[in-house]
Motif scaffolding. Structure first.
Motif, PDB file in Angstrom:
ATOM      1  N   GLU A   1     -48.858 -28.705   0.732  1.00 61.80           N
ATOM      2  CA  GLU A   1     -49.259 -27.557   1.546  1.00 61.80           C
ATOM      3  C   GLU A   1     -49.788 -26.427   0.673  1.00 61.80           C
ATOM      4  OE1 GLU A   1     -46.683 -26.092   4.525  1.00 61.80           O
ATOM      5  OE2 GLU A   1     -46.300 -28.074   5.402  1.00 61.80           O
ATOM      6  N   GLU A   2     -49.070 -26.190  -0.432  1.00 60.23           N
ATOM      7  CA  GLU A   2     -49.509 -25.115  -1.339  1.00 60.23           C
ATOM      8  C   GLU A   2     -50.943 -25.334  -1.788  1.00 60.23           C
ATOM      9  OE1 GLU A   2     -46.724 -24.699  -4.595  1.00 60.23           O
ATOM     10  OE2 GLU A   2     -45.136 -24.188  -3.149  1.00 60.23           O
ATOM     11  N   LEU A   3     -51.220 -26.579  -2.147  1.00 55.03           N
ATOM     12  CA  LEU A   3     -52.542 -26.902  -2.664  1.00 55.03           C
ATOM     13  C   LEU A   3     -53.622 -26.726  -1.593  1.00 55.03           C
ATOM     14  CD1 LEU A   3     -53.937 -28.105  -5.268  1.00 55.03           C
ATOM     15  CD2 LEU A   3     -53.976 -30.259  -3.984  1.00 55.03           C
ATOM     16  N   ILE A   4     -53.333 -27.210  -0.399  1.00 55.08           N
ATOM     17  CA  ILE A   4     -54.323 -27.102   0.680  1.00 55.08           C
ATOM     18  C   ILE A   4     -54.631 -25.638   0.964  1.00 55.08           C
ATOM     19  CG2 ILE A   4     -54.730 -27.502   3.149  1.00 55.08           C
ATOM     20  CD1 ILE A   4     -53.199 -30.138   2.849  1.00 55.08           C
ATOM     21  N   PHE A   5     -53.564 -24.836   1.076  1.00 54.02           N
ATOM     22  CA  PHE A   5     -53.792 -23.426   1.408  1.00 54.02           C
ATOM     23  C   PHE A   5     -54.467 -22.666   0.262  1.00 54.02           C
ATOM     24  CE2 PHE A   5     -50.332 -24.162   4.615  1.00 54.02           C
ATOM     25  CZ  PHE A   5     -51.126 -23.904   5.726  1.00 54.02           C
ATOM     26  N   ARG A   6     -54.217 -23.145  -0.963  1.00 58.71           N
ATOM     27  CA  ARG A   6     -54.812 -22.450  -2.101  1.00 58.71           C
ATOM     28  C   ARG A   6     -56.309 -22.759  -2.196  1.00 58.71           C
ATOM     29  NH1 ARG A   6     -53.287 -24.667  -7.696  1.00 58.71           N
ATOM     30  NH2 ARG A   6     -55.298 -25.680  -7.399  1.00 58.71           N
ATOM     31  N   ASP A   7     -56.645 -24.041  -2.024  1.00 61.63           N
ATOM     32  CA  ASP A   7     -58.025 -24.459  -2.281  1.00 61.63           C
ATOM     33  C   ASP A   7     -58.920 -24.437  -1.039  1.00 61.63           C
ATOM     34  OD1 ASP A   7     -57.143 -24.762  -4.767  1.00 61.63           O
ATOM     35  OD2 ASP A   7     -57.427 -26.945  -4.900  1.00 61.63           O
ATOM     36  N   PHE A   8     -58.329 -24.365   0.121  1.00 59.56           N
ATOM     37  CA  PHE A   8     -59.142 -24.377   1.347  1.00 59.56           C
ATOM     38  C   PHE A   8     -58.745 -23.189   2.209  1.00 59.56           C
ATOM     39  CE2 PHE A   8     -58.831 -28.681  -0.225  1.00 59.56           C
ATOM     40  CZ  PHE A   8     -60.141 -29.133  -0.192  1.00 59.56           C
ATOM     41  N   LYS A   9     -59.309 -22.034   1.850  1.00 57.38           N
ATOM     42  CA  LYS A   9     -58.924 -20.808   2.557  1.00 57.38           C
ATOM     43  C   LYS A   9     -59.248 -20.897   4.048  1.00 57.38           C
ATOM     44  CE  LYS A   9     -57.676 -18.429  -1.136  1.00 57.38           C
ATOM     45  NZ  LYS A   9     -56.352 -18.873  -1.596  1.00 57.38           N
ATOM     46  N   ILE A  10     -60.165 -21.788   4.376  1.00 54.35           N
ATOM     47  CA  ILE A  10     -60.576 -21.913   5.770  1.00 54.35           C
ATOM     48  C   ILE A  10     -59.480 -22.544   6.640  1.00 54.35           C
ATOM     49  CG2 ILE A  10     -61.677 -24.187   5.507  1.00 54.35           C
ATOM     50  CD1 ILE A  10     -63.960 -22.981   7.293  1.00 54.35           C
ATOM     51  N   VAL A  11     -58.525 -23.229   5.961  1.00 50.84           N
ATOM     52  CA  VAL A  11     -57.418 -23.822   6.728  1.00 50.84           C
ATOM     53  C   VAL A  11     -56.433 -22.714   7.083  1.00 50.84           C
ATOM     54  CG1 VAL A  11     -55.497 -25.452   6.706  1.00 50.84           C
ATOM     55  CG2 VAL A  11     -57.674 -26.059   5.615  1.00 50.84           C
ATOM     56  N   GLU A  12     -56.266 -22.521   8.374  1.00 51.85           N
ATOM     57  CA  GLU A  12     -55.433 -21.412   8.844  1.00 51.85           C
ATOM     58  C   GLU A  12     -53.999 -21.873   9.070  1.00 51.85           C
ATOM     59  OE1 GLU A  12     -57.319 -18.247  11.594  1.00 51.85           O
ATOM     60  OE2 GLU A  12     -56.090 -19.575  12.838  1.00 51.85           O
ATOM     61  N   LYS A  13     -53.858 -23.067   9.591  1.00 57.14           N
ATOM     62  CA  LYS A  13     -52.544 -23.558   9.966  1.00 57.14           C
ATOM     63  C   LYS A  13     -52.493 -25.062   9.755  1.00 57.14           C
ATOM     64  CE  LYS A  13     -51.055 -22.783  14.209  1.00 57.14           C
ATOM     65  NZ  LYS A  13     -50.799 -22.061  15.440  1.00 57.14           N
ATOM     66  N   LEU A  14     -51.293 -25.527   9.413  1.00 56.09           N
ATOM     67  CA  LEU A  14     -51.103 -26.954   9.203  1.00 56.09           C
ATOM     68  C   LEU A  14     -49.806 -27.311   9.905  1.00 56.09           C
ATOM     69  CD1 LEU A  14     -51.303 -28.614   5.682  1.00 56.09           C
ATOM     70  CD2 LEU A  14     -49.545 -29.219   7.328  1.00 56.09           C
ATOM     71  N   GLU A  15     -49.875 -28.095  10.941  1.00 57.47           N
ATOM     72  CA  GLU A  15     -48.661 -28.414  11.703  1.00 57.47           C
ATOM     73  C   GLU A  15     -48.446 -29.919  11.763  1.00 57.47           C
ATOM     74  OE1 GLU A  15     -48.245 -25.404  15.351  1.00 57.47           O
ATOM     75  OE2 GLU A  15     -50.271 -26.180  15.006  1.00 57.47           O
ATOM     76  N   ILE A  16     -47.262 -30.337  11.321  1.00 54.71           N
ATOM     77  CA  ILE A  16     -46.930 -31.760  11.417  1.00 54.71           C
ATOM     78  C   ILE A  16     -46.449 -32.041  12.826  1.00 54.71           C
ATOM     79  CG2 ILE A  16     -45.331 -33.537  10.600  1.00 54.71           C
ATOM     80  CD1 ILE A  16     -45.371 -32.138   7.882  1.00 54.71           C
ATOM     81  N   PHE A  17     -47.008 -33.056  13.479  1.00 51.77           N
ATOM     82  CA  PHE A  17     -46.494 -33.359  14.817  1.00 51.77           C
ATOM     83  C   PHE A  17     -45.870 -34.736  14.931  1.00 51.77           C
ATOM     84  CE2 PHE A  17     -49.879 -36.166  16.185  1.00 51.77           C
ATOM     85  CZ  PHE A  17     -51.020 -35.715  15.520  1.00 51.77           C
ATOM     86  N   ASP A  18     -45.987 -35.513  13.877  1.00 55.47           N
ATOM     87  CA  ASP A  18     -45.299 -36.804  13.944  1.00 55.47           C
ATOM     88  C   ASP A  18     -45.043 -37.318  12.532  1.00 55.47           C
ATOM     89  OD1 ASP A  18     -44.066 -38.956  15.147  1.00 55.47           O
ATOM     90  OD2 ASP A  18     -45.907 -40.156  15.178  1.00 55.47           O
ATOM     91  N   ILE A  19     -43.876 -37.917  12.372  1.00 55.66           N
ATOM     92  CA  ILE A  19     -43.536 -38.529  11.093  1.00 55.66           C
ATOM     93  C   ILE A  19     -43.048 -39.931  11.411  1.00 55.66           C
ATOM     94  CG2 ILE A  19     -41.936 -38.471   9.136  1.00 55.66           C
ATOM     95  CD1 ILE A  19     -41.927 -35.409   9.451  1.00 55.66           C
ATOM     96  N   TYR A  20     -43.555 -40.914  10.692  1.00 63.86           N
ATOM     97  CA  TYR A  20     -43.198 -42.279  11.043  1.00 63.86           C
ATOM     98  C   TYR A  20     -43.061 -43.124   9.784  1.00 63.86           C
ATOM     99  CZ  TYR A  20     -43.716 -47.061  12.735  1.00 63.86           C
ATOM    100  OH  TYR A  20     -43.537 -48.393  12.966  1.00 63.86           O
ATOM    101  N   ARG A  21     -41.995 -43.932   9.795  1.00 61.88           N
ATOM    102  CA  ARG A  21     -41.855 -44.917   8.737  1.00 61.88           C
ATOM    103  C   ARG A  21     -41.568 -46.238   9.415  1.00 61.88           C
ATOM    104  NH1 ARG A  21     -37.939 -43.466   4.007  1.00 61.88           N
ATOM    105  NH2 ARG A  21     -39.115 -45.194   3.122  1.00 61.88           N
ATOM    106  N   GLY A  22     -41.958 -47.339   8.743  1.00 59.87           N
ATOM    107  CA  GLY A  22     -41.644 -48.637   9.322  1.00 59.87           C
ATOM    108  C   GLY A  22     -42.858 -49.536   9.360  1.00 59.87           C
ATOM    109  N   LYS A  23     -42.963 -50.223  10.471  1.00 62.67           N
ATOM    110  CA  LYS A  23     -43.989 -51.251  10.615  1.00 62.67           C
ATOM    111  C   LYS A  23     -45.379 -50.735  10.245  1.00 62.67           C
ATOM    112  CE  LYS A  23     -45.015 -54.762  13.856  1.00 62.67           C
ATOM    113  NZ  LYS A  23     -45.356 -54.921  15.256  1.00 62.67           N
ATOM    114  N   ASN A  24     -46.096 -51.521   9.488  1.00 67.76           N
ATOM    115  CA  ASN A  24     -47.485 -51.218   9.096  1.00 67.76           C
ATOM    116  C   ASN A  24     -47.614 -50.070   8.093  1.00 67.76           C
ATOM    117  OD1 ASN A  24     -48.353 -53.226  10.800  1.00 67.76           O
ATOM    118  ND2 ASN A  24     -48.519 -51.794  12.523  1.00 67.76           N
ATOM    119  N   ILE A  25     -46.490 -49.532   7.627  1.00 69.20           N
ATOM    120  CA  ILE A  25     -46.543 -48.455   6.624  1.00 69.20           C
ATOM    121  C   ILE A  25     -45.888 -49.009   5.359  1.00 69.20           C
ATOM    122  CG2 ILE A  25     -45.837 -46.096   6.085  1.00 69.20           C
ATOM    123  CD1 ILE A  25     -47.636 -46.248   8.544  1.00 69.20           C
TER     124      ILE A  25
END
Ligand SMILES: [Zn+2]
Lengths: 657, 345
Positions: free
Chosen positions: A587-611
């Motif tokens: 997150e630090e890197l994204i916000f530092r290098d891409f000022k145009i990114v205003e918000k970053l929201e995780i809406f799903d986290i998944y582990r298991g099949k196919n990962i």
């Protein structure tokens, strides 16, 4: 002390009714239990620590006398001295024993008490022993003066009031062998201790049916000395309780004479002259009360003749001049020392209910509240908002700790039991216990929190710190719980904390660090710990937050940013993130290098099949700032591609296909 | 009537009918509308019945005009009917049974001790009192000595104490009264404060005792604060807390740190003074200890002014909560039992 109207009536001049006495005692606030028996009323008075005078018939009647038309009448204390036997008395320290008096009585007959005496002492709350002991108890009840009878033949040569020698022993009348120390005052003869002063007599000088000659003791011991010895020996008796509260010096000789009179009357015997040592000067106190102070203290005017007559009935002498009342208080009233004590007496007998109510009219000072209290209280709402239920735990924990995160724990030196022997240094063990208890009650889902102090031992002593703790049982995912804790951390001013993951035999810890100092942690108990709490196979997560910074700094400032009037541009992407990656850095890197990114929201986290097994799928929404409203689809595609490239290069994060 | 008239008339009827159709809210109204226009005694039926009496040359035209109007309205009707689904249709559409109860929301809750604290803070803040705190680990000085209980004072037995060191210098505070001293050391007179917090006594658990409980402490100090001020403030407080119907009774009591001291009871809120289990059949519930601050306490707190007086009071929060909510066992507060806690959400 136990009383009954019938028992007291012998000591009263004047009249009272059952109703009177109930009303008077309650008006004076004497905690009491009434029992009605035939025509009589029985009651018990637990005298406050400064009102030893109420632990006697005479003292109680004296205290009630201003309420009605009654006054105390002393029983007969006249004696005929028919023996000349003297026992020398030595007092080692007049600080320990202020005054000691005694009389020998020769040729008594120790038997059962006559029926009337038995009844009297039993009604007063004692066990009938024999005529001599019963008489000492009756006189104790009458005057509040503890007395002790020795078998004279067991006393060698003299009476010595002295400190015990370390290692000395005595078997007391209750049959217990007791080790004495120099903290304990004893009554001794020329050879040995024969009683623990003011507490209990010794078996070696006990009065029994073979006794013919008595020595009766009546003394004024230093209350502190008696209290310390009583605490030290763990031995509280009626006598020690009375001596602790300071006896009335005026009754030492009166009580002794009364006792000797009754013994010669009931047990026969010839009374010998008084033996004394020490100073029996009753120290009457002279107290000046400003008349205006009575008004300004109570908030109402009380007629002066009421005041004077009340105090006089309490055995005070009152001299009034234009401005002051000068009151001479009897020595037995140790509770009256200064002017406000006199004012209390006046208020009590006037009746608290007759003092009018008046709201204070003083100007309101600027009374700042402690932010500490208000902040901790307000933080509770943050947890409730998240759906947590507040618990309050004792903070006293079992000395055998199933989990412990540090050893700087404070032990109580006199705990109630081993289960409550140490002070908590973390909220987690009790919260885990709460989850277990709920689970055992078939409540399979729970979310709880607590805000309270934890306690630590430090180099210089002891310290306490406010903490917030939370626990969940079968309630949502790890990410949901962590999100809740992070939400709270954000609210209390912790924006970007370094996280450290560790594992030990207790389980997994996610620590949140600020300047290398741990301010919060999430704890996932190991299955072996869960088993100890009967929670095996259950989803259990706990957390705690140190609130020291929060109580100082408060909640995060609310900084308002104008809401953009333009439509936001959003893109959802799904990534495969290797587990070794620290997401915070991403997150630090994204916000530092891409000022145009205003918000970053995780809406799903998944582990298991196919990962891949060493990775996690993370789905997130990127919001781009679009101040001109001119951002095109193509431009967004480019930015997203750039971000993906950077993530790949730095973290080996790939786009999930 | 000629052709033109008929066509105009139908135009008006259609326009009006469509207008009314658009305002209909349910199928019942729709059905009424349909009967009005298409029923056996409806508008179209009556118009059709007039055709035979028309001039011969108008008859075919008239029939065509009426049929076209009917067609227009039938279309509009069907369209409207589609939008005005019946309740039954809705149920089927969303697959819902609207009569079943909703799911219970998973809400959080505050502990009853917190609820009572907030109520008390609200009342006293209204009277200009500030809220303060003090440490739970106290010293002998603040817990006893400064409160006019020097070493070996028999009144110390009123508070069974947990000690933390063998010299018995450090202890767990047995009451919130030490906060009085700490506040008076810190804040200048006049002052009015309350303090709320945890207290500890070496009492075994039973239905009305717990080694850990909470207290509220109050202190008001200023020039010429009187006993009648104490009465007024505490009566106000208790009536705010338990309702204006409670009666308040003041009786003499003993605390080493107040003089005069008072024990304050309210008329039993359960039996309204008639006598019941809760009040031990006395009709009264002891609720507060209070009194005028003892001069020795002022001296120990470093307050020298001569005309300064004050009052102090203390009460147990669990006891207040037990009376307010009818909780019969103090141990309930510390079980963490969700069945207990959720009732205060
Ligand atoms: Zn009741």
């Amino acid at each position: 002390m136990r009383y009954s109207i019938k028992a007291l009536s012998e000591y009263i001049r004047g009249t009272w009714t059952k109703k009177d006495i109930k009303q008077w005692l309650s008006m004076l606030g004497l905690s009491l239990v009434f029992t009605e028996q035939d025509e009589d009323v029985l009651f018990e008075i637990e005298a406050p620590a400064n009102r030893g005078d109420l632990s006697s018939a005479i003292g109680l009647i004296r205290a009630l006398s201003p309420c009605g038309e009654i006054e105390p009448v002393y029983p007969d204390i006249t004696i005929k001295e028919e023996s000349s036997k003297i026992l020398p008395i030595e007092i080692e320290s007049f600080n320990d024993c202020i005054f000691y008096a005694g009389r020998v009585i020769e040729s008594v007959k120790v038997t059962d008490s006559p029926q009337w005496l038995k009844e009297k002492v039993v009604a007063a709350g004692f066990r009938s022993v024999n005529n001599v002991v019963d008489i000492t108890n009756l006189v104790f009840w009458e005057f509040g003066q503890p007395l002790h009878a020795f078998d004279l033949k067991c006393l060698k040569g003299k009476i010595v009031v002295r400190r015990a020698i370390n290692g000395e022993q005595i078997t007391t009348l209750d049959g217990m062998k007791r080790d004495l120390t120099s903290e304990v005052l004893v009554i001794a003869d020329a050879e040995k201790p024969v009683a623990i002063a003011g507490i209990m007599g010794g078996m070696n000088s006990e009065v029994n049916s073979t006794t013919t000659d008595l020595f009766i003791e009546s003394a004024f011991f230093n209350p502190v000395r008696i209290r310390r010895a009583s605490k030290l020996l763990g031995l509280v008796t009626d006598a020690s309780a009375r001596f602790e509260k300071t006896i009335d010096p005026g009754f030492v000789v009166i009580g002794l004479n009364r006792c000797c009179r009754l013994i010669s009357e009931i047990c026969g015997g010839r009374v010998a002259p008084l033996c004394v040592s020490g100073d029996n000067q009753a120290k009457e106190k002279l107290i000046t009360v400003r008349k205006t102070k009575i008004v300004s203290y109570l908030g109402c005017e009380i007629p002066e003749d009421f005041i004077t007559s009340t105090l006089k009935k309490l055995n005070c002498e009152v001299h009034a001049d234009a401005e002051n009342l000068i009151v001479k208080v009897p020595a037995g009233r140790i509770d009256i020392e200064i002017d406000v004590d006199i004012i209390e007496e006046i208020a009590k007998y006037w009746g608290y209910d007759r003092i009018p109510e008046q709201m204070p009219i003083s100007s309101i000072a600027y009374n700042v509240s402690s932010q500490e209290y208000l902040r901790l209280d307000a933080l509770k709402d943050t947890f409730v908002k998240l759906g947590f239920c507040e618990v309050i735990n004792l903070g006293l924990c079992d000395e055998n700790r199933k989990i412990s995160f540090s050893d700087d724990v404070i032990e109580i030196i006199n705990p109630l039991s081993r289960n409550y022997a140490i002070l908590r240094n973390s909220l987690i063990p009790e919260l885990l216990q709460n989850l277990k208890d709920n689970y055992n009650r078939k409540i399979e889902k729970a979310r709880i929190f607590e805000i309270g102090n934890v306690y630590f031992k430090t180099n210089s002593g002891f310290t306490e710190e406010p903490y917030a703790g939370a626990g969940v049982l079968n309630f949502g995912s790890f990410y949901a719980f962590k999100g809740n804790i992070e939400f709270v951390l954000g609210k209390i001013g912790y924006q970007k904390l370094v996280q450290k993951i560790s594992l030990d035999r207790f389980g997994v810890f996610v620590e949140f660090l600020k300047d290398n100092r741990r301010v919060a942690l999430i704890y996932l108990p190991d299955e072996s710990i869960l088993k100890e709490y009967d929670l095996e196979q259950q989803s259990v997560m706990l957390a705690e937050i140190n609130l020291c910074d929060f109580v100082k700094n408060g909640f995060s400032q609310i900084t308002y940013r104008p809401v953009s009037k333009l439509m936001p541009v959003k893109r959802d992407i799904s990534l495969i993130v290797p587990n070794s990656v620290c997401w915070q850095k991403v997150e630090e890197l994204i916000f530092r290098d891409f000022k145009i990114v205003e918000k970053l929201e995780i809406f799903d986290i998944y582990r298991g099949k196919n990962i891949p097994r060493d990775s996690t799928a993370v789905a997130l929404t990127l919001t781009f700032s679009n101040p001109e409203g001119t951002l095109t689809r193509q431009e967004v595609e480019h930015i997203v591609q750039d971000i993906l490239d950077v993530l790949k290069n730095h973290f080996s994060i790939t786009l999930r296909q | 009537m000629d052709e033109k008239d008929l066509s105009l008339k139908l135009e008006v009827i259609v326009a009006e009918a469509i207008q009314r159709l658009s305002k209909l809210n349910n199928t019942e109204e729709l059905e009424k509308w349909r009967i009005q226009y298409f029923g056996r005694k409806g508008i179209f039926a009556s118009m059709t019945s007039q055709i035979p009496s028309m001039p011969v040359e108008m008859k075919p035209q008239a029939g065509a005009l009426i049929n076209s109007a009917k067609r227009k309205l039938t279309e509009a009707f069907e369209e409207r009917k589609k939008n005005l689904l019946t309740l039954q249709d809705k149920k089927t559409e969303f697959n819902l049974n609207f009569g079943l109860p909703g799911l219970k929301p998973e809400t959080g809750s505050l502990h009853p001790v917190t609820l009572v604290s907030r109520e008390i803070v609200r009342i006293f803040q209204g009277l200009g009192f500030g809220v303060h705190t003090g440490p739970e680990i106290e010293t002998d000085f603040y817990n006893f000595e400064a409160l006019n209980m020097p070493a070996d004072h028999p009144a110390r037995d009123m508070w069974d104490t947990f000690y933390l060191d063998s010299e018995r210098k450090f202890l767990l505070r047995t009451h919130t009264s030490p906060v009085q001293i700490r506040v008076m050391e810190k804040i200048s007179v006049p002052l009015r404060i309350i303090a709320i917090g945890k207290t500890f006594r070496r009492d075994d658990f039973d239905a009305s005792h717990s080694p850990v409980f909470h207290q509220v402490e109050g202190l008001m100090v200023g020039p010429d604060i009187t006993f009648s001020n104490l009465k007024a403030v505490l009566i106000f407080f208790l009536k705010e807390l338990f309702g204006t119907r409670v009666k308040v009774n003041f009786l003499p009591s003993y605390f080493p740190f107040t003089e005069p001291s008072a024990e304050i009871s309210i008329s039993c809120v359960i039996c309204e003074g008639k006598g019941c289990q809760t009040c031990g059949f006395t009709g009264w519930l002891e609720i507060l200890g209070a009194g005028m601050v003892h001069p020795e306490v002022f001296r120990k707190s470093g307050i020298q002014q001569n005309n300064v007086t004050g009052f102090a009071f203390g009460a147990g929060l669990e006891r207040i909560a037990m009376i307010k909510y009818g909780i019969d066992d103090i141990r309930q507060f510390y079980t963490g039992d969700m069945r207990f806690l959720k009732q205060f959400g």
